[in-house]
Design a protein around this motif. Structure first.
Motif, mmCIF file in Angstrom:
data_model
loop_
_atom_site.group_PDB
_atom_site.id
_atom_site.type_symbol
_atom_site.label_atom_id
_atom_site.label_comp_id
_atom_site.label_asym_id
_atom_site.label_seq_id
_atom_site.Cartn_x
_atom_site.Cartn_y
_atom_site.Cartn_z
ATOM 1 N N ASP A 125 -0.066 20.123 6.884
ATOM 2 C CA ASP A 125 -0.096 18.712 7.269
ATOM 3 C C ASP A 125 -0.892 17.938 6.222
ATOM 4 O O ASP A 125 -2.117 18.089 6.119
ATOM 5 C CB ASP A 125 -0.726 18.543 8.649
ATOM 6 C CG ASP A 125 0.126 19.165 9.742
ATOM 7 O OD1 ASP A 125 1.349 18.956 9.729
ATOM 8 O OD2 ASP A 125 -0.438 19.865 10.613
ATOM 9 N N PHE A 126 -0.195 17.120 5.459
ATOM 10 C CA PHE A 126 -0.827 16.322 4.412
ATOM 11 C C PHE A 126 -1.180 14.938 4.939
ATOM 12 O O PHE A 126 -0.450 14.362 5.748
ATOM 13 C CB PHE A 126 0.111 16.169 3.213
ATOM 14 C CG PHE A 126 0.224 17.396 2.340
ATOM 15 C CD1 PHE A 126 -0.602 17.558 1.239
ATOM 16 C CD2 PHE A 126 1.163 18.379 2.630
ATOM 17 C CE1 PHE A 126 -0.496 18.681 0.431
ATOM 18 C CE2 PHE A 126 1.281 19.506 1.815
ATOM 19 C CZ PHE A 126 0.441 19.660 0.723
ATOM 20 N N PHE A 127 -2.279 14.400 4.456
ATOM 21 C CA PHE A 127 -2.643 13.020 4.762
ATOM 22 C C PHE A 127 -2.988 12.299 3.461
ATOM 23 O O PHE A 127 -3.536 12.874 2.530
ATOM 24 C CB PHE A 127 -3.794 12.941 5.773
ATOM 25 C CG PHE A 127 -5.052 13.667 5.370
ATOM 26 C CD1 PHE A 127 -6.102 13.000 4.740
ATOM 27 C CD2 PHE A 127 -5.201 15.022 5.653
ATOM 28 C CE1 PHE A 127 -7.260 13.672 4.384
ATOM 29 C CE2 PHE A 127 -6.365 15.706 5.308
ATOM 30 C CZ PHE A 127 -7.394 15.027 4.659
ATOM 31 N N LYS A 128 -2.628 11.034 3.420
ATOM 32 C CA LYS A 128 -2.750 10.241 2.200
ATOM 33 C C LYS A 128 -4.147 9.632 2.104
ATOM 34 O O LYS A 128 -4.631 9.010 3.054
ATOM 35 C CB LYS A 128 -1.686 9.141 2.220
ATOM 36 C CG LYS A 128 -1.388 8.483 0.881
ATOM 37 C CD LYS A 128 -0.437 7.308 1.046
ATOM 38 C CE LYS A 128 0.900 7.667 1.649
ATOM 39 N NZ LYS A 128 1.785 6.479 1.777
ATOM 40 N N ILE A 129 -4.790 9.780 0.935
ATOM 41 C CA ILE A 129 -6.118 9.189 0.740
ATOM 42 C C ILE A 129 -6.084 8.043 -0.268
ATOM 43 O O ILE A 129 -7.083 7.336 -0.436
ATOM 44 C CB ILE A 129 -7.156 10.237 0.309
ATOM 45 C CG1 ILE A 129 -6.782 10.877 -1.039
ATOM 46 C CG2 ILE A 129 -7.334 11.298 1.386
ATOM 47 C CD1 ILE A 129 -7.905 11.713 -1.643
ATOM 48 N N SER A 130 -4.964 7.850 -0.940
ATOM 49 C CA SER A 130 -4.865 6.768 -1.918
ATOM 50 C C SER A 130 -3.402 6.478 -2.198
ATOM 51 O O SER A 130 -2.568 7.390 -2.205
ATOM 52 C CB SER A 130 -5.571 7.168 -3.223
ATOM 53 O OG SER A 130 -5.407 6.176 -4.224
ATOM 54 N N GLU A 131 -3.095 5.199 -2.433
ATOM 55 C CA GLU A 131 -1.755 4.819 -2.844
ATOM 56 C C GLU A 131 -1.825 3.540 -3.649
ATOM 57 O O GLU A 131 -2.751 2.735 -3.490
ATOM 58 C CB GLU A 131 -0.819 4.627 -1.642
ATOM 59 C CG GLU A 131 -1.156 3.434 -0.775
ATOM 60 C CD GLU A 131 -0.190 3.245 0.395
ATOM 61 O OE1 GLU A 131 0.484 4.214 0.768
ATOM 62 O OE2 GLU A 131 -0.125 2.115 0.931
ATOM 63 N N VAL A 242 4.775 1.167 0.295
ATOM 64 C CA VAL A 242 4.803 2.555 -0.145
ATOM 65 C C VAL A 242 5.215 3.428 1.037
ATOM 66 O O VAL A 242 4.692 3.285 2.150
ATOM 67 C CB VAL A 242 3.428 3.005 -0.673
ATOM 68 C CG1 VAL A 242 3.462 4.463 -1.115
ATOM 69 C CG2 VAL A 242 3.000 2.108 -1.842
ATOM 70 N N ALA A 243 6.166 4.317 0.815
ATOM 71 C CA ALA A 243 6.701 5.153 1.887
ATOM 72 C C ALA A 243 5.659 6.138 2.399
ATOM 73 O O ALA A 243 4.689 6.476 1.716
ATOM 74 C CB ALA A 243 7.926 5.913 1.380
ATOM 75 N N GLY A 244 5.882 6.616 3.618
ATOM 76 C CA GLY A 244 4.987 7.605 4.209
ATOM 77 C C GLY A 244 3.987 6.985 5.158
ATOM 78 O O GLY A 244 3.960 5.767 5.364
ATOM 79 N N PRO A 245 3.125 7.801 5.743
ATOM 80 C CA PRO A 245 2.106 7.300 6.674
ATOM 81 C C PRO A 245 1.073 6.458 5.953
ATOM 82 O O PRO A 245 1.012 6.455 4.712
ATOM 83 C CB PRO A 245 1.490 8.591 7.238
ATOM 84 C CG PRO A 245 1.731 9.613 6.178
ATOM 85 C CD PRO A 245 3.054 9.264 5.556
ATOM 86 N N PRO A 246 0.245 5.728 6.706
ATOM 87 C CA PRO A 246 -0.785 4.903 6.064
ATOM 88 C C PRO A 246 -1.878 5.753 5.422
ATOM 89 O O PRO A 246 -2.024 6.940 5.715
ATOM 90 C CB PRO A 246 -1.347 4.078 7.234
ATOM 91 C CG PRO A 246 -1.084 4.916 8.445
ATOM 92 C CD PRO A 246 0.222 5.612 8.179
ATOM 93 N N VAL A 247 -2.623 5.114 4.534
ATOM 94 C CA VAL A 247 -3.760 5.780 3.900
ATOM 95 C C VAL A 247 -4.877 5.947 4.924
ATOM 96 O O VAL A 247 -5.194 5.032 5.680
ATOM 97 C CB VAL A 247 -4.267 4.953 2.704
ATOM 98 C CG1 VAL A 247 -5.583 5.524 2.165
ATOM 99 C CG2 VAL A 247 -3.213 4.919 1.604
ATOM 100 N N TRP A 248 -5.456 7.147 4.957
ATOM 101 C CA TRP A 248 -6.624 7.396 5.813
ATOM 102 C C TRP A 248 -7.876 7.049 5.026
ATOM 103 O O TRP A 248 -8.111 7.580 3.931
ATOM 104 C CB TRP A 248 -6.669 8.857 6.252
ATOM 105 C CG TRP A 248 -7.812 9.162 7.183
ATOM 106 C CD1 TRP A 248 -8.012 8.659 8.430
ATOM 107 C CD2 TRP A 248 -8.914 10.051 6.932
ATOM 108 N NE1 TRP A 248 -9.169 9.166 8.979
ATOM 109 C CE2 TRP A 248 -9.736 10.023 8.072
ATOM 110 C CE3 TRP A 248 -9.275 10.860 5.845
ATOM 111 C CZ2 TRP A 248 -10.910 10.776 8.166
ATOM 112 C CZ3 TRP A 248 -10.442 11.607 5.936
ATOM 113 C CH2 TRP A 248 -11.248 11.567 7.087
ATOM 114 N N ASP A 249 -8.701 6.157 5.570
ATOM 115 C CA ASP A 249 -9.864 5.661 4.837
ATOM 116 C C ASP A 249 -11.122 6.494 5.042
ATOM 117 O O ASP A 249 -12.188 6.185 4.500
ATOM 118 C CB ASP A 249 -10.155 4.202 5.199
ATOM 119 C CG ASP A 249 -10.445 4.003 6.687
ATOM 120 O OD1 ASP A 249 -10.629 5.004 7.412
ATOM 121 O OD2 ASP A 249 -10.480 2.841 7.124
#
Length: 259
Positions: A125-131, A242-249
């Motif tokens: 399970d990947f989560f986005k930290i920057s975009e 930007v596609a995908g889930p939101p960035v987790w802050d």
């Protein structure tokens, strides 16, 4: 054990021009971590104690969103070592060359558990930290971060991202993804992964709504991916999602019932 290179050793690397580009090295502070080189013999790199990056054998893009290579490129074979980094520190991805100027860039993390060496990256399970995507202007002629990231003076292209300061420590895979959309309806994905050993005193971790798997994160009809930026109704559009889930802050919202 990671093999580290000081900035003094940087002069030993040869700057080469290649067709697309790829993630060559990582830095934390003034310490360099050598990446995998698809132009050098695989047998001289695979399994070496200095290798922290998962193997990618070609600079060619991943073009199918349901390809297992969407996670960590092809073949995405495991590395034996980890880059040590503290939560709150900056990890910089270094590219010797990058050609394409249009499309978003994103950085993701996935927790491995006891080891990143034996995990199936397609089940993480990947989560986005920057975009970063369109910075200003229209889709066709505006300034994209992918263009701003490029250097044409012979110096490497560097892409910094900060590990969320509140993130709980552990072993993680970091995934850098460049999506080039310069060809109408023919997206090109360039993912590369490395192993991180993140230290710190944080306890935060993103909830499920921030998570995605590769393949599976993107839809075949996503207008941010399958797009013609040269079409009359698109070229002057000034907003891009930007596609995908939101960035987790890095923060857990105590007042959000879904978090």
């Amino acid at each position: 054990m990671s093999f580290v290179l000081s900035f003094v050793s940087l002069a030993l690397f040869v700057n080469r021009v290649i067709a697309h580009g790829g993630l060559a090295n990582y830095t934390v502070g003034e310490t360099w971590y050598r990446g995998y080189d698809p132009d050098s013999p695989r047998e001289s790199q695979e399994g070496q104690p200095w290798l922290t990056q998962r193997i990618w054998t070609s600079i060619e893009p991943v073009i199918l969103i349901n390809d297992t290579a969407m996670a960590c490129n092809n073949p995405g074979t495991s590395a034996p070592s980890y880059i040590p980094i503290a939560a709150g520190e900056e990890l910089t991805a270094v590219y010797w060359w990058w050609l394409h100027p249009v499309g978003p860039m994103s950085v993701w993390l996935a927790e491995c558990g006891e080891s990143c060496e034996n995990v199936n990256v397609n089940e993480l399970d990947f989560f986005k930290i920057s975009e970063a995507g369109l910075l200003e202007g229209g889709l066709q002629s505006g300034l994209w971060y992918q263009s701003k990231f490029q250097n044409w003076d012979g110096s490497p292209d560097v892409w910094p991202a900060t590990i969320p300061a509140t993130l709980k420590p552990g072993l993680y895979i970091v995934r850098h993804e460049i999506l080039s959309i310069h060809m109408p309806y023919k997206p090109q994905f360039y993912p590369e992964c490395a192993h991180l050993n993140i230290s710190g005193t944080g306890t935060a971790f993103p909830p499920e709504r921030f998570m995605a798997r590769f393949p599976g994160a993107y839809a075949e009809d996503d207008p941010s991916i399958f797009i013609d930026i040269y079409a009359e109704d698109k070229r002057d559009v000034t907003n891009y999602t930007v596609a995908g889930p939101p960035v987790w802050d890095g923060f857990s919202n105590k007042y959000c019932l879904d978090c």
